[in-house]
Write a protein that holds these residues in place. Structure first.
Motif, short mmCIF file in Angstrom:
data_model
loop_
_atom_site.label_atom_id
_atom_site.label_comp_id
_atom_site.label_asym_id
_atom_site.label_seq_id
_atom_site.Cartn_x
_atom_site.Cartn_y
_atom_site.Cartn_z
N ASP A 199 -14.30 -9.36 15.10
CA ASP A 199 -13.75 -8.33 15.98
C ASP A 199 -12.26 -8.09 15.75
OD1 ASP A 199 -13.13 -10.85 16.99
OD2 ASP A 199 -13.13 -10.18 19.07
N LEU A 200 -11.64 -8.94 14.93
CA LEU A 200 -10.23 -8.77 14.60
C LEU A 200 -10.02 -8.31 13.17
CD1 LEU A 200 -8.72 -11.99 16.26
CD2 LEU A 200 -8.90 -9.68 17.24
N LEU A 201 -11.11 -8.09 12.43
CA LEU A 201 -11.01 -7.78 11.01
C LEU A 201 -10.26 -6.47 10.76
CD1 LEU A 201 -11.69 -8.46 8.07
CD2 LEU A 201 -13.91 -7.33 8.40
N ASP A 202 -10.63 -5.42 11.45
CA ASP A 202 -9.97 -4.13 11.25
C ASP A 202 -8.47 -4.24 11.49
OD1 ASP A 202 -12.15 -2.61 10.48
OD2 ASP A 202 -12.63 -1.97 12.50
N ARG A 203 -8.11 -4.88 12.58
CA ARG A 203 -6.70 -4.99 12.93
C ARG A 203 -5.93 -5.82 11.91
NH1 ARG A 203 -5.03 -7.45 18.68
NH2 ARG A 203 -5.16 -9.45 17.58
N ALA A 204 -6.53 -6.95 11.47
CA ALA A 204 -5.85 -7.81 10.50
C ALA A 204 -5.62 -7.09 9.18
CB ALA A 204 -6.67 -9.08 10.28
N VAL A 205 -6.62 -6.36 8.73
CA VAL A 205 -6.48 -5.63 7.46
C VAL A 205 -5.46 -4.52 7.60
CG1 VAL A 205 -7.67 -4.12 5.82
CG2 VAL A 205 -8.79 -6.19 6.63
N LYS A 206 -5.52 -3.80 8.70
CA LYS A 206 -4.58 -2.70 8.92
C LYS A 206 -3.14 -3.22 8.97
CE LYS A 206 -5.85 0.47 11.77
NZ LYS A 206 -6.16 1.23 13.01
N GLU A 207 -2.93 -4.33 9.66
CA GLU A 207 -1.58 -4.89 9.74
C GLU A 207 -1.07 -5.30 8.36
OE1 GLU A 207 -1.86 -8.05 12.55
OE2 GLU A 207 -1.76 -6.73 14.30
N LEU A 208 -1.93 -5.94 7.55
CA LEU A 208 -1.53 -6.34 6.21
C LEU A 208 -1.23 -5.11 5.35
CD1 LEU A 208 -1.09 -8.48 4.03
CD2 LEU A 208 -3.57 -8.42 3.58
N ALA A 209 -2.10 -4.10 5.42
CA ALA A 209 -1.92 -2.90 4.62
C ALA A 209 -0.63 -2.18 5.00
CB ALA A 209 -3.12 -1.97 4.78
N GLN A 210 -0.37 -2.09 6.28
CA GLN A 210 0.85 -1.41 6.73
C GLN A 210 2.10 -2.20 6.34
OE1 GLN A 210 -0.07 -0.97 10.92
NE2 GLN A 210 -1.01 1.04 10.61
N LYS A 211 2.02 -3.52 6.36
CA LYS A 211 3.16 -4.34 5.94
C LYS A 211 3.45 -4.11 4.46
CE LYS A 211 3.72 -8.48 7.55
NZ LYS A 211 3.58 -9.94 7.84
N VAL A 212 2.39 -4.12 3.64
CA VAL A 212 2.57 -3.88 2.21
C VAL A 212 3.11 -2.47 1.98
CG1 VAL A 212 1.35 -3.60 0.02
CG2 VAL A 212 0.83 -5.55 1.49
N ALA A 213 2.53 -1.49 2.68
CA ALA A 213 2.91 -0.09 2.49
C ALA A 213 4.34 0.20 2.94
CB ALA A 213 1.94 0.82 3.22
N SER A 214 4.93 -0.68 3.72
CA SER A 214 6.30 -0.46 4.20
C SER A 214 7.34 -0.76 3.12
CB SER A 214 6.57 -1.33 5.43
OG SER A 214 6.68 -2.70 5.07
N LYS A 215 6.94 -1.32 2.00
CA LYS A 215 7.86 -1.66 0.92
C LYS A 215 8.08 -0.44 0.01
CE LYS A 215 7.03 -5.73 2.67
NZ LYS A 215 7.85 -6.25 3.78
N SER A 216 9.05 -0.55 -0.87
CA SER A 216 9.30 0.53 -1.83
C SER A 216 8.07 0.73 -2.73
CB SER A 216 10.50 0.18 -2.71
OG SER A 216 10.51 0.97 -3.89
N PRO A 217 7.53 1.96 -2.79
CA PRO A 217 6.35 2.18 -3.65
C PRO A 217 6.63 1.93 -5.12
CG PRO A 217 7.25 4.26 -2.84
CD PRO A 217 7.94 3.18 -2.09
N LEU A 218 7.85 2.22 -5.56
CA LEU A 218 8.19 1.97 -6.96
C LEU A 218 8.25 0.48 -7.26
CD1 LEU A 218 9.04 2.94 -9.74
CD2 LEU A 218 11.40 3.10 -8.90
N VAL A 219 8.79 -0.29 -6.31
CA VAL A 219 8.87 -1.73 -6.49
C VAL A 219 7.48 -2.36 -6.45
CG1 VAL A 219 9.74 -3.87 -5.47
CG2 VAL A 219 11.23 -1.89 -5.64
N LEU A 220 6.60 -1.87 -5.57
CA LEU A 220 5.23 -2.37 -5.53
C LEU A 220 4.53 -2.12 -6.86
CD1 LEU A 220 4.02 -1.18 -2.00
CD2 LEU A 220 4.64 -3.50 -2.68
N LYS A 221 4.68 -0.92 -7.40
CA LYS A 221 4.08 -0.58 -8.69
C LYS A 221 4.61 -1.49 -9.79
CE LYS A 221 3.82 3.16 -12.11
NZ LYS A 221 4.51 2.40 -13.19
N THR A 222 5.92 -1.67 -9.82
CA THR A 222 6.55 -2.50 -10.85
C THR A 222 6.09 -3.94 -10.75
OG1 THR A 222 8.51 -1.07 -10.87
CG2 THR A 222 8.76 -3.30 -11.75
N GLY A 223 6.06 -4.46 -9.52
CA GLY A 223 5.68 -5.86 -9.33
C GLY A 223 4.23 -6.13 -9.63
#
Length: 273
Positions: A199-223
């Protein structure tokens, strides 16, 4: 499983087959494998639909992270065995496995980080898909296996991703026995990052995805690109390669902004440059 609620215009069904549904929420794209009656089996059409979506996402500057999930009772049961038995032609089977390999590599090569959201089962090529994603979160009652050995068809292609995600001994145990393992064990061997109550799966995934997405997209691609480039290099070569990447990264405007924001104790404003 509750679908992610979007505060944007609905962006589902971007492919004309309906086998893969897409829904965007801010800068996160949710891709849902949509063949629930067959546990989202990876038919040739399904894999081609996933490849089409990944190609679109790779060109979408508004998306910084991707989540892959399954509809119905499970994440993915692997290849569509009925389809393969109905098509004994070698050329069809070669195309099927080549398309599967292309799909798995597309996940790894996608510029955005990809997160697997697992409920129910992830077996055979479904387990391979989990192992191919950059991150993975599962419900505590999810189960994983590479059971091909039980039906006379060794999971050779799933082995490629599995053996790169977990230790050799655990990979061989899964491949040689075909036994199911639970989510806690999958987390323990590194197949997934963690498990959470369903029952917490959606929220946990969304929180992780949003945390990752908050970083620089160019830096994510490079890394992400550098991670997969260096992982199989000899140690000295890996350090040489990643030192060059760091020098290039330091020249990014986003690196300058990030450092200035850190020193100034303020949130960074990324420009993707």
């Amino acid at each position: 499983m509750t679908e992610p609620q979007s505060n944007q215009v609905d962006a589902e069904s971007l492919d004309n087959t309906g086998l893969v549904l897409r829904q965007d929420e801010d800068s996160v794209a949710f891709l849902t494998l949509n063949l629930p009656g067959a546990y989202n089996a990876l038919s040739l059409a399904m894999m081609e639909a996933v490849l089409q979506e990944l190609a679109r996402l790779d060109q979408d500057p508004g998306i910084a992270a991707v989540v892959i999930k399954g509809s119905g009772k499970g994440f993915c049961a692997g290849h569509d065995l009925k389809e393969m038995r109905a098509n004994p032609d070698v050329a069809f089977r070669e195309k099927t496995f080549a398309t599967c390999s292309a799909m798995m590599m597309a996940v790894t090569q996608l510029r955005q980080p990809v997160i697997a959201q697992i409920h129910g089962i992830a077996t055979a090529a479904g387990c391979q898909l989990v192992a191919s994603c950059d991150l993975a979160i599962a419900a505590t009652d999810a189960r994983f296996s590479t059971p091909g050995v039980n039906i006379g068809l060794f999971c050779s292609t799933p082995m490629v991703a599995l053996s790169r995600a977990v230790s050799r001994k655990k990979a061989m145990e899964m491949l040689l026995t075909g036994d199911m393992i639970g989510a806690p064990e999958a987390a323990g061997i590194g197949l997934i990052n963690k498990s959470v109550p369903s029952d917490l799966l959606d929220r946990a995934v969304k929180e992780l995805a949003q945390k990752v997405a908050s970083k620089s997209p160019l830096v994510l691609k490079t890394g992400k690109e550098a991670f997969y480039q260096q992982i199989d290099m000899p140690l000295a070569q890996a350090y040489d390669h990643c030192s060059r990447i760091m020098v290039e990264n330091m020249a990014f405007k986003d690196a300058e902004e990030g450092i200035d924001a850190f020193i100034g104790k303020r949130p960074p404003v990324w420009k993707g440059e």
